[in-house]
Motif scaffolding. Structure first.
Motif, PDB file in Angstrom:
ATOM      1  N   VAL A  95       0.853  -1.178   0.000  1.00 54.34           N
ATOM      2  CA  VAL A  95       0.000   0.000   0.000  1.00 54.34           C
ATOM      3  C   VAL A  95       0.892   1.232   0.000  1.00 54.34           C
ATOM      4  O   VAL A  95       1.967   1.233   0.595  1.00 54.34           O
ATOM      5  CB  VAL A  95      -0.938   0.000   1.227  1.00 54.34           C
ATOM      6  N   GLN A  96       0.447   2.278  -0.702  1.00 57.04           N
ATOM      7  CA  GLN A  96       1.223   3.505  -0.775  1.00 57.04           C
ATOM      8  C   GLN A  96       0.607   4.558   0.156  1.00 57.04           C
ATOM      9  O   GLN A  96      -0.260   4.247   0.981  1.00 57.04           O
ATOM     10  CB  GLN A  96       1.301   3.969  -2.229  1.00 57.04           C
ATOM     11  N   GLU A  97       1.077   5.793   0.057  1.00 58.57           N
ATOM     12  CA  GLU A  97       0.618   6.833   0.972  1.00 58.57           C
ATOM     13  C   GLU A  97      -0.857   7.157   0.756  1.00 58.57           C
ATOM     14  O   GLU A  97      -1.322   7.309  -0.384  1.00 58.57           O
ATOM     15  CB  GLU A  97       1.451   8.094   0.802  1.00 58.57           C
ATOM     16  N   LEU A  98      -1.590   7.277   1.866  1.00 61.35           N
ATOM     17  CA  LEU A  98      -3.002   7.619   1.813  1.00 61.35           C
ATOM     18  C   LEU A  98      -3.159   9.114   1.542  1.00 61.35           C
ATOM     19  O   LEU A  98      -2.332   9.921   1.979  1.00 61.35           O
ATOM     20  CB  LEU A  98      -3.675   7.264   3.140  1.00 61.35           C
ATOM     21  N   TYR A  99      -4.230   9.475   0.860  1.00 60.37           N
ATOM     22  CA  TYR A  99      -4.482  10.900   0.610  1.00 60.37           C
ATOM     23  C   TYR A  99      -5.977  11.129   0.443  1.00 60.37           C
ATOM     24  O   TYR A  99      -6.713  10.203   0.065  1.00 60.37           O
ATOM     25  CB  TYR A  99      -3.696  11.378  -0.618  1.00 60.37           C
ATOM     26  N   PRO A 100      -6.466  12.337   0.725  1.00 62.49           N
ATOM     27  CA  PRO A 100      -5.727  13.398   1.426  1.00 62.49           C
ATOM     28  C   PRO A 100      -5.556  13.018   2.899  1.00 62.49           C
ATOM     29  O   PRO A 100      -6.333  12.227   3.427  1.00 62.49           O
ATOM     30  CB  PRO A 100      -6.652  14.605   1.287  1.00 62.49           C
ATOM     31  N   ASN A 101      -4.594  13.594   3.530  1.00 65.09           N
ATOM     32  CA  ASN A 101      -4.323  13.289   4.935  1.00 65.09           C
ATOM     33  C   ASN A 101      -3.825  14.555   5.615  1.00 65.09           C
ATOM     34  O   ASN A 101      -2.697  14.990   5.340  1.00 65.09           O
ATOM     35  CB  ASN A 101      -3.279  12.178   5.056  1.00 65.09           C
ATOM     36  N   PRO A 102      -4.665  15.228   6.414  1.00 64.36           N
ATOM     37  CA  PRO A 102      -5.962  14.830   6.956  1.00 64.36           C
ATOM     38  C   PRO A 102      -7.056  14.741   5.883  1.00 64.36           C
ATOM     39  O   PRO A 102      -6.980  15.396   4.845  1.00 64.36           O
ATOM     40  CB  PRO A 102      -6.283  15.918   7.972  1.00 64.36           C
ATOM     41  N   ALA A 103      -8.061  13.935   6.180  1.00 63.95           N
ATOM     42  CA  ALA A 103      -9.175  13.729   5.261  1.00 63.95           C
ATOM     43  C   ALA A 103     -10.459  14.196   5.927  1.00 63.95           C
ATOM     44  O   ALA A 103     -10.569  14.214   7.157  1.00 63.95           O
ATOM     45  CB  ALA A 103      -9.269  12.260   4.875  1.00 63.95           C
ATOM     46  N   GLN A 104     -11.454  14.538   5.072  1.00 68.12           N
ATOM     47  CA  GLN A 104     -12.717  15.052   5.611  1.00 68.12           C
ATOM     48  C   GLN A 104     -13.880  14.118   5.302  1.00 68.12           C
ATOM     49  O   GLN A 104     -14.579  13.667   6.209  1.00 68.12           O
ATOM     50  CB  GLN A 104     -13.005  16.440   5.039  1.00 68.12           C
ATOM     51  N   ASP A 105     -14.084  13.794   4.021  1.00 67.43           N
ATOM     52  CA  ASP A 105     -15.232  12.975   3.626  1.00 67.43           C
ATOM     53  C   ASP A 105     -14.825  11.578   3.170  1.00 67.43           C
ATOM     54  O   ASP A 105     -15.584  10.622   3.339  1.00 67.43           O
ATOM     55  CB  ASP A 105     -16.002  13.659   2.487  1.00 67.43           C
ATOM     56  N   ALA A 106     -13.638  11.458   2.560  1.00 65.70           N
ATOM     57  CA  ALA A 106     -13.199  10.178   2.011  1.00 65.70           C
ATOM     58  C   ALA A 106     -11.679  10.104   2.080  1.00 65.70           C
ATOM     59  O   ALA A 106     -10.988  11.129   2.071  1.00 65.70           O
ATOM     60  CB  ALA A 106     -13.680  10.008   0.572  1.00 65.70           C
ATOM     61  N   ILE A 107     -11.178   8.895   2.149  1.00 63.37           N
ATOM     62  CA  ILE A 107      -9.737   8.652   2.135  1.00 63.37           C
ATOM     63  C   ILE A 107      -9.424   7.742   0.956  1.00 63.37           C
ATOM     64  O   ILE A 107     -10.129   6.762   0.702  1.00 63.37           O
ATOM     65  CB  ILE A 107      -9.265   8.020   3.465  1.00 63.37           C
ATOM     66  N   ASN A 108      -8.382   8.082   0.191  1.00 62.28           N
ATOM     67  CA  ASN A 108      -7.957   7.293  -0.960  1.00 62.28           C
ATOM     68  C   ASN A 108      -6.818   6.369  -0.561  1.00 62.28           C
ATOM     69  O   ASN A 108      -5.842   6.801   0.063  1.00 62.28           O
ATOM     70  CB  ASN A 108      -7.510   8.210  -2.099  1.00 62.28           C
ATOM     71  N   ILE A 109      -6.941   5.087  -0.970  1.00 66.37           N
ATOM     72  CA  ILE A 109      -5.952   4.065  -0.609  1.00 66.37           C
ATOM     73  C   ILE A 109      -5.342   3.510  -1.892  1.00 66.37           C
ATOM     74  O   ILE A 109      -5.921   2.625  -2.541  1.00 66.37           O
ATOM     75  CB  ILE A 109      -6.603   2.930   0.205  1.00 66.37           C
ATOM     76  N   PRO A 110      -4.182   4.012  -2.302  1.00 62.11           N
ATOM     77  CA  PRO A 110      -3.517   3.451  -3.486  1.00 62.11           C
ATOM     78  C   PRO A 110      -2.679   2.231  -3.096  1.00 62.11           C
ATOM     79  O   PRO A 110      -1.992   2.245  -2.077  1.00 62.11           O
ATOM     80  CB  PRO A 110      -2.628   4.604  -3.964  1.00 62.11           C
ATOM     81  N   PHE A 111      -2.749   1.168  -3.899  1.00 64.20           N
ATOM     82  CA  PHE A 111      -1.928   0.001  -3.605  1.00 64.20           C
ATOM     83  C   PHE A 111      -1.595  -0.751  -4.886  1.00 64.20           C
ATOM     84  O   PHE A 111      -2.269  -0.624  -5.917  1.00 64.20           O
ATOM     85  CB  PHE A 111      -2.610  -0.910  -2.583  1.00 64.20           C
ATOM     86  N   HIS A 112      -0.535  -1.519  -4.815  1.00 64.53           N
ATOM     87  CA  HIS A 112      -0.020  -2.295  -5.939  1.00 64.53           C
ATOM     88  C   HIS A 112      -0.060  -3.760  -5.549  1.00 64.53           C
ATOM     89  O   HIS A 112       0.358  -4.133  -4.446  1.00 64.53           O
ATOM     90  CB  HIS A 112       1.411  -1.850  -6.261  1.00 64.53           C
TER      91      HIS A 112
END
Length: 684
Positions: free
Chosen positions: A601-618
């Motif tokens: 898994v790579q860095e989560l964004y946005p961080n801090p988050a308000q409504d949703a968090i994105n999780i990029p992974f390979h």
């Protein structure tokens, strides 16, 4: 090896044991006897039968006896016999002895002679415990009426008693004469500690009676002590930068009978004056062995360079037989009384929390308002979106420091935790004790301020009076945490000029892109870019000069090319000022996609988050992915994915967090046997 306080139940029954330690064996012998008895029966020369009876009995009731006769011998004089008639092995204590003997002539004819039994006490204090060859205790003389050789009517008998003591050391059952273990290596803030190999056999026998089984100079004040034990004492010195030691041992048995059960208890003490007369009880525990006998550990706390006394006994007075084979350090300052002077490095590895008692971690509800105003601490990091509150006290680490009065400023940088969130909690309290023996009751002390946050967390106190203070650091539910105190601990904190710092991994070029923005550049010299494999040891990779203008919103970019092989890479840079001062930024990390075929898994964004968090992974083709979200108390708050298989390649999962309240959360990403934890903040 995973050492625990409860011994493994695997193995054979402890029906018998073979002592591994060298015990003491005491032997007595009669080296010479003498008599001047002549013919007593009137039948002529050569008809006397001079005899000697002798017996040794120890204070435990063990005895052996023998006799010697020279039949049909008149006037025997001195005779060498070297008769070893008593031999007994002792584990922990050599007792005193009683020697009984007599001389007589009794052939059943005519007049006989008899000295009667003579009793001689042999105190153990009169014996040399290192006398390995036979030496004479004394030659004893007794007389009786009879016909001697020559004139007269008194017959004389003499007997020479000798002893020797062989073997190794006895049990060290006195605090003043303990087994002394060497000092372990000092503690290092990482997951692997150096151990020192030892071979120290320790054995305590089952006491003969109740009067023989109590040699302690300090009582046990815990529930484990069920009776007056046969005990031994061990002493060691706590190494530098450490808060105690783990003494690992092999259990060789020590009891007999079907389904043997051994319950080895121990208590440990520090001393107010460096000797047994000043022992201060610190705690106790037990290590059990039932049916199968295996290995165990004795864990004790203490301050760096302080002596610790450990009293060991078998709770049921069955005796025990162990061999101490290793000693290693444990993390410093995980209890109040092990608090150490404030320095640049800290960690809470293996720190433990007492639920109750004098060393229990304080209940935050009992803190004074100055330290815990309304239950909310001052947010101490550079990100206004991460305002958090002080969580429960877990794995707290204690420091002491002197202050001459006036402002006090401190920061915790580089808080990195495994098994928890990378957030720090710090607080300062008065110390009604001393630096060497600080107060542990924070509820009765004055709190001067606290701070909570992520990354670089700072605490600014406008004024502290002169004196010694206690500073506590908590990893905010982190199981294992490292951190660094800012270099200029008591100096003024530099203004927070960094407005934004982003880090992005570029898979196509296998590079890292760093972007940062400053609010203003006054007195800024430049930026030293640093990279690390473990977020502890950083290497300098480049220096970026500052623009040198006072314009607002100065933006910078740096690309780190040809990244090394690593599952995770950490970056920070050091803001250097024109006056020579500097400060470190928060740490950012990336998870490069390597050719090793590991899903990451790579860095989560946005961080801090308000409504949703994105999780990029390979992912690779064979891995099933599980993603879960936890709050700071370790509770599962969202089950995002559960063993879901993905095609090989890059993926992005967006998770709705509208239902999550503000706070710090941990994402757990599992792919096959690999698990990675990522922290993020919800701020609405």
């Amino acid at each position: 090896m995973n050492w625990t306080n409860t011994l493994s139940l695997l193995g054979a029954f402890c029906l018998f044991f073979s002592p591994l330690m060298a015990q003491k064996t005491v032997q007595f012998r009669i080296s010479q006897v003498y008599s001047n008895v002549d013919d007593m029966d009137g039948w002529g020369s050569g008809d006397s039968d001079p005899q000697w009876d002798f017996e040794i009995t120890d204070a435990f009731g063990t005895s052996d006896d023998d006799d010697r006769e020279f039949s049909g011998t008149n006037c025997p004089g001195w005779r060498t016999i070297n008769n070893t008639f008593f031999s007994e092995t002792y584990d922990c204590e050599i007792p005193s002895f009683t020697f009984v003997w007599r001389g007589f002539e009794n052939d059943g004819f005519g007049s006989d002679a008899n000295t009667g039994y003579r009793t001689i006490s042999i105190p153990v204090a009169s014996l040399n415990l290192n006398q390995t060859s036979f030496t004479t205790i004394n030659t004893y003389t007794a007389t009786a009426s009879g016909d001697p050789c020559g004139s007269g009517s008194t017959v004389t008998w003499r007997i020479t008693l000798q002893y020797r003591i062989t073997g190794g050391d006895l049990c060290k059952d006195e605090c003043s004469d303990p087994y002394v273990l060497p000092t372990a290596p000092e503690y290092e803030c990482n997951g692997t500690q150096s151990t020192m190999s030892l071979n120290v056999p320790i054995r305590a026998r089952e006491p003969a009676d109740a009067s023989q089984n109590s040699y302690s100079t300090a009582g046990i004040s815990c529930d484990i002590d069920g009776s007056s034990p046969e005990d031994v004492w061990v002493r060691t010195t706590i190494p530098d930068s450490s808060g105690g030691v783990i003494i690992q041992f092999e259990n060789n048995g020590g009891c007999s009978g079907f389904a043997c059960y051994t319950n080895i208890a121990y208590a440990w003490y520090t001393s107010s004056n460096g000797s047994c007369s000043g022992l201060q009880y610190r705690g106790c525990d037990a290590v059990s062995c039932f049916i199968g006998c295996s290995d165990g550990e004795i864990r004790v706390d203490g301050r760096a360079n302080e002596d610790v006394w450990v009293r060991i006994w078998e709770e049921d007075d069955q005796g025990f037989d162990i061999t101490i084979n290793q000693i290693q350090p444990i993390a410093p300052a995980d209890r109040c009384y092990t608090a150490m002077p404030l320095s640049t490095l800290g960690c809470n590895y293996q720190a433990t929390s007492d639920a109750s008692g004098p060393y229990a971690e304080p209940d935050i509800s009992s803190w004074t308002a100055g330290a815990h105003p309304g239950g909310i601490c001052q947010d101490g990091d550079s990100d206004p979106g991460t305002n958090t509150v002080w969580s429960s006290n877990e794995n707290m680490v204690w420091y002491t420091f002197d202050h001459t009065g006036g402002p006090f400023n401190i920061a915790v940088d580089n808080m990195l935790c495994t098994g928890g969130a990378a957030a720090a909690q710090i607080a300062v309290f008065s110390n009604s004790g001393t630096a060497a023996s600080p107060s542990c009751d924070l509820a009765s002390e004055t709190g001067y301020g606290c701070s909570v946050g992520v990354g670089a967390v700072q605490l600014n106190i406008a004024s502290l009076p002169p004196g010694n203070f206690v500073l506590v650091v908590d990893g905010n539910a982190g199981a294992q945490c490292d951190w660094v105190f800012r270099e200029a601990i008591n100096g003024p904190l530099l203004p927070i000029q960094l407005k934004e710092f982003d880090l992005e991994y570029k898979e196509a070029s296998n590079s890292a892109k760093l972007n940062w923005e400053l609010e203003y550049e006054e007195d800024q010299e430049g930026f030293l870019v640093q990279r690390s494999f473990d977020a502890i040891d950083f290497e300098d990779i480049d220096f970026i000069p500052a623009y040198g203008t006072a314009e607002l919103d100065s933006q910078y970019e740096y690309i780190d090319q040809d990244l090394p092989q690593a599952q995770v890479l950490y970056y920070r840079f050091r803001q250097e000022m024109t006056d020579g001062s500097y400060r470190h930024t928060n740490i950012k990390s990336i998870t490069p996609v390597q050719e090793s075929g590991v899903s990451m898994v790579q860095e989560l964004y946005p961080n801090p988050a308000q409504d949703a968090i994105n999780i990029p992974f390979h992912t690779v083709s064979s891995d099933k992915i599980t993603i879960q979200l936890y709050d700071m108390n370790g509770r599962l708050v969202k089950d995002v994915l559960q063993s879901q298989q993905f095609e090989a390649g890059y993926h992005l999962k967006q998770v709705d967090i509208n239902d999550l309240p503000n706070g710090v959360y941990v994402l757990r990403f599992s792919a096959g046997q690999n698990t990675v934890m990522k922290r993020f903040v919800v701020q609405k």
